[in-house]
Design a protein around this motif. Structure first.
Motif, PDB file in Angstrom:
ATOM      1  N   ASP A 108       0.812  -1.216   0.000  1.00  0.00           N
ATOM      2  CA  ASP A 108       0.000   0.000   0.000  1.00  0.00           C
ATOM      3  C   ASP A 108       0.845   1.264   0.000  1.00  0.00           C
ATOM      4  O   ASP A 108       0.457   2.269  -0.607  1.00  0.00           O
ATOM      5  N   GLU A 109       1.979   1.233   0.666  1.00  0.00           N
ATOM      6  CA  GLU A 109       2.849   2.422   0.721  1.00  0.00           C
ATOM      7  C   GLU A 109       3.248   2.873  -0.676  1.00  0.00           C
ATOM      8  O   GLU A 109       3.315   4.065  -0.952  1.00  0.00           O
ATOM      9  N   GLU A 110       3.531   1.908  -1.553  1.00  0.00           N
ATOM     10  CA  GLU A 110       3.912   2.243  -2.933  1.00  0.00           C
ATOM     11  C   GLU A 110       2.742   2.871  -3.687  1.00  0.00           C
ATOM     12  O   GLU A 110       2.924   3.810  -4.457  1.00  0.00           O
ATOM     13  N   PHE A 111       1.534   2.346  -3.456  1.00  0.00           N
ATOM     14  CA  PHE A 111       0.348   2.914  -4.103  1.00  0.00           C
ATOM     15  C   PHE A 111       0.087   4.329  -3.588  1.00  0.00           C
ATOM     16  O   PHE A 111      -0.232   5.231  -4.368  1.00  0.00           O
ATOM     17  N   ILE A 112       0.236   4.539  -2.295  1.00  0.00           N
ATOM     18  CA  ILE A 112       0.025   5.857  -1.694  1.00  0.00           C
ATOM     19  C   ILE A 112       1.057   6.846  -2.242  1.00  0.00           C
ATOM     20  O   ILE A 112       0.718   7.962  -2.648  1.00  0.00           O
ATOM     21  N   LYS A 113       2.315   6.407  -2.298  1.00  0.00           N
ATOM     22  CA  LYS A 113       3.380   7.255  -2.831  1.00  0.00           C
ATOM     23  C   LYS A 113       3.089   7.632  -4.288  1.00  0.00           C
ATOM     24  O   LYS A 113       3.207   8.801  -4.673  1.00  0.00           O
ATOM     25  N   THR A 114       2.671   6.665  -5.076  1.00  0.00           N
ATOM     26  CA  THR A 114       2.350   6.905  -6.482  1.00  0.00           C
ATOM     27  C   THR A 114       1.180   7.882  -6.610  1.00  0.00           C
ATOM     28  O   THR A 114       1.233   8.821  -7.408  1.00  0.00           O
ATOM     29  N   ALA A 115       0.150   7.696  -5.807  1.00  0.00           N
ATOM     30  CA  ALA A 115      -1.019   8.586  -5.852  1.00  0.00           C
ATOM     31  C   ALA A 115      -0.624  10.019  -5.513  1.00  0.00           C
ATOM     32  O   ALA A 115      -1.056  10.964  -6.185  1.00  0.00           O
ATOM     33  N   LYS A 116       0.215  10.194  -4.507  1.00  0.00           N
ATOM     34  CA  LYS A 116       0.642  11.534  -4.088  1.00  0.00           C
ATOM     35  C   LYS A 116       1.509  12.202  -5.163  1.00  0.00           C
ATOM     36  O   LYS A 116       1.384  13.405  -5.407  1.00  0.00           O
ATOM     37  N   ILE A 117       2.376  11.432  -5.809  1.00  0.00           N
ATOM     38  CA  ILE A 117       3.192  11.972  -6.906  1.00  0.00           C
ATOM     39  C   ILE A 117       2.290  12.398  -8.063  1.00  0.00           C
ATOM     40  O   ILE A 117       2.457  13.476  -8.635  1.00  0.00           O
ATOM     41  N   ILE A 118       1.316  11.557  -8.398  1.00  0.00           N
ATOM     42  CA  ILE A 118       0.383  11.892  -9.484  1.00  0.00           C
ATOM     43  C   ILE A 118      -0.393  13.160  -9.133  1.00  0.00           C
ATOM     44  O   ILE A 118      -0.547  14.054  -9.969  1.00  0.00           O
ATOM     45  N   GLU A 119      -0.871  13.259  -7.895  1.00  0.00           N
ATOM     46  CA  GLU A 119      -1.601  14.464  -7.469  1.00  0.00           C
ATOM     47  C   GLU A 119      -0.740  15.709  -7.682  1.00  0.00           C
ATOM     48  O   GLU A 119      -1.198  16.708  -8.250  1.00  0.00           O
ATOM     49  N   GLU A 120       0.506  15.644  -7.240  1.00  0.00           N
ATOM     50  CA  GLU A 120       1.438  16.770  -7.400  1.00  0.00           C
ATOM     51  C   GLU A 120       1.637  17.125  -8.874  1.00  0.00           C
ATOM     52  O   GLU A 120       1.610  18.291  -9.262  1.00  0.00           O
ATOM     53  N   LYS A 121       1.858  16.104  -9.696  1.00  0.00           N
ATOM     54  CA  LYS A 121       2.142  16.320 -11.111  1.00  0.00           C
ATOM     55  C   LYS A 121       0.937  16.894 -11.862  1.00  0.00           C
ATOM     56  O   LYS A 121       1.103  17.740 -12.738  1.00  0.00           O
ATOM     57  N   ILE A 122      -0.273  16.438 -11.530  1.00  0.00           N
ATOM     58  CA  ILE A 122      -1.435  16.983 -12.251  1.00  0.00           C
ATOM     59  C   ILE A 122      -1.696  18.435 -11.843  1.00  0.00           C
ATOM     60  O   ILE A 122      -2.096  19.241 -12.669  1.00  0.00           O
ATOM     61  N   LYS A 123      -1.449  18.749 -10.585  1.00  0.00           N
ATOM     62  CA  LYS A 123      -1.616  20.141 -10.146  1.00  0.00           C
ATOM     63  C   LYS A 123      -0.569  21.030 -10.815  1.00  0.00           C
ATOM     64  O   LYS A 123      -0.869  22.151 -11.236  1.00  0.00           O
ATOM     65  N   ASP A 124       0.653  20.537 -10.954  1.00  0.00           N
ATOM     66  CA  ASP A 124       1.707  21.274 -11.646  1.00  0.00           C
ATOM     67  C   ASP A 124       1.348  21.447 -13.123  1.00  0.00           C
ATOM     68  O   ASP A 124       1.512  22.536 -13.688  1.00  0.00           O
ATOM     69  N   LEU A 125       0.848  20.397 -13.756  1.00  0.00           N
ATOM     70  CA  LEU A 125       0.437  20.469 -15.163  1.00  0.00           C
ATOM     71  C   LEU A 125      -0.654  21.524 -15.327  1.00  0.00           C
ATOM     72  O   LEU A 125      -0.598  22.341 -16.254  1.00  0.00           O
ATOM     73  N   ALA A 126      -1.626  21.533 -14.434  1.00  0.00           N
ATOM     74  CA  ALA A 126      -2.715  22.514 -14.506  1.00  0.00           C
ATOM     75  C   ALA A 126      -2.169  23.939 -14.397  1.00  0.00           C
ATOM     76  O   ALA A 126      -2.601  24.833 -15.137  1.00  0.00           O
ATOM     77  N   GLU A 127      -1.215  24.150 -13.510  1.00  0.00           N
ATOM     78  CA  GLU A 127      -0.595  25.482 -13.364  1.00  0.00           C
ATOM     79  C   GLU A 127       0.123  25.887 -14.647  1.00  0.00           C
ATOM     80  O   GLU A 127       0.025  27.037 -15.086  1.00  0.00           O
ATOM     81  N   ARG A 128       0.853  24.943 -15.233  1.00  0.00           N
ATOM     82  CA  ARG A 128       1.581  25.260 -16.470  1.00  0.00           C
ATOM     83  C   ARG A 128       0.621  25.568 -17.613  1.00  0.00           C
ATOM     84  O   ARG A 128       0.893  26.430 -18.449  1.00  0.00           O
ATOM     85  N   ILE A 129      -0.520  24.878 -17.640  1.00  0.00           N
ATOM     86  CA  ILE A 129      -1.533  25.171 -18.672  1.00  0.00           C
ATOM     87  C   ILE A 129      -2.110  26.566 -18.428  1.00  0.00           C
ATOM     88  O   ILE A 129      -2.211  27.371 -19.355  1.00  0.00           O
ATOM     89  N   LYS A 130      -2.484  26.857 -17.180  1.00  0.00           N
ATOM     90  CA  LYS A 130      -3.066  28.172 -16.848  1.00  0.00           C
ATOM     91  C   LYS A 130      -2.088  29.308 -17.159  1.00  0.00           C
ATOM     92  O   LYS A 130      -2.497  30.358 -17.632  1.00  0.00           O
ATOM     93  N   ASN A 131      -0.816  29.080 -16.903  1.00  0.00           N
ATOM     94  CA  ASN A 131       0.201  30.110 -17.126  1.00  0.00           C
ATOM     95  C   ASN A 131       0.708  30.145 -18.567  1.00  0.00           C
ATOM     96  O   ASN A 131       1.671  30.837 -18.877  1.00  0.00           O
ATOM     97  N   ARG A 132       0.093  29.335 -19.422  1.00  0.00           N
ATOM     98  CA  ARG A 132       0.452  29.262 -20.845  1.00  0.00           C
ATOM     99  C   ARG A 132       1.915  28.880 -21.073  1.00  0.00           C
ATOM    100  O   ARG A 132       2.563  29.381 -21.998  1.00  0.00           O
ATOM    101  N   GLU A 133       2.434  28.032 -20.197  1.00  0.00           N
ATOM    102  CA  GLU A 133       3.804  27.566 -20.341  1.00  0.00           C
ATOM    103  C   GLU A 133       3.894  26.392 -21.320  1.00  0.00           C
ATOM    104  O   GLU A 133       4.981  25.992 -21.726  1.00  0.00           O
ATOM    105  N   ILE A 134       2.740  25.844 -21.675  1.00  0.00           N
ATOM    106  CA  ILE A 134       2.685  24.745 -22.639  1.00  0.00           C
ATOM    107  C   ILE A 134       1.996  25.281 -23.888  1.00  0.00           C
ATOM    108  O   ILE A 134       0.893  25.825 -23.802  1.00  0.00           O
TER     109      ILE A 134
END
Length: 136
Positions: A108-134
């Protein structure tokens, strides 16, 4: 129009499904999200389902299913989850490989770690989209 983002991997049963669920939960105001693979599984990884429900209250068994690349619309951004083999190709205006280890068969620790990394990455992706960095 919001950009369309696809989270892709081979089986569309674990990491890409987690990314689709968390994107819909946290950043659906910024982009539409899909997940898909070159193969499907009869069901989403049940450890991933349990962890996402425990952490975020989302039941992926009710909201999602395993899909092929041909089952989703054309997308603006393709996110490869990290394939140990050749990742699927999906035409897009922007592509990234997040290089995530597959937690399938691990604790479960690996699944939790993966979920938290994905959460971070999608929030970062959303910021980059909003800021027109992509460029779309």
């Amino acid at each position: 129009m919001k950009p369309k983002v696809a989270f892709i991997c081979v089986h569309n049963s674990c990491r890409s499904q987690m990314a689709e669920a968390l994107s819909k939960l946290f950043v659906s105001d910024v982009f539409d999200s899909y997940s898909a693979g070159t193969e499907t599984k009869p069901e989403i990884n049940q450890d991933a389902v349990r962890i996402i429900e425990d952490l975020y209250g989302v039941n992926m068994n009710k909201t999602q299913y395993s899909k092929l690349l041909t089952d989703i619309p054309e997308v603006d951004i393709a996110i490869k989850m990290g394939c140990n083999v050749v990742c699927p190709y999906l035409p897009s205006k922007h592509e990234e490989d997040w290089g995530l280890e597959d937690p399938t068969g691990k604790d479960d620790e690996e699944f939790i770690k993966t979920a938290k990394i994905i959460e971070e990455k999608i929030k970062d992706l959303a910021e980059r989209i909003k800021n027109r960095e992509i460029e779309l």
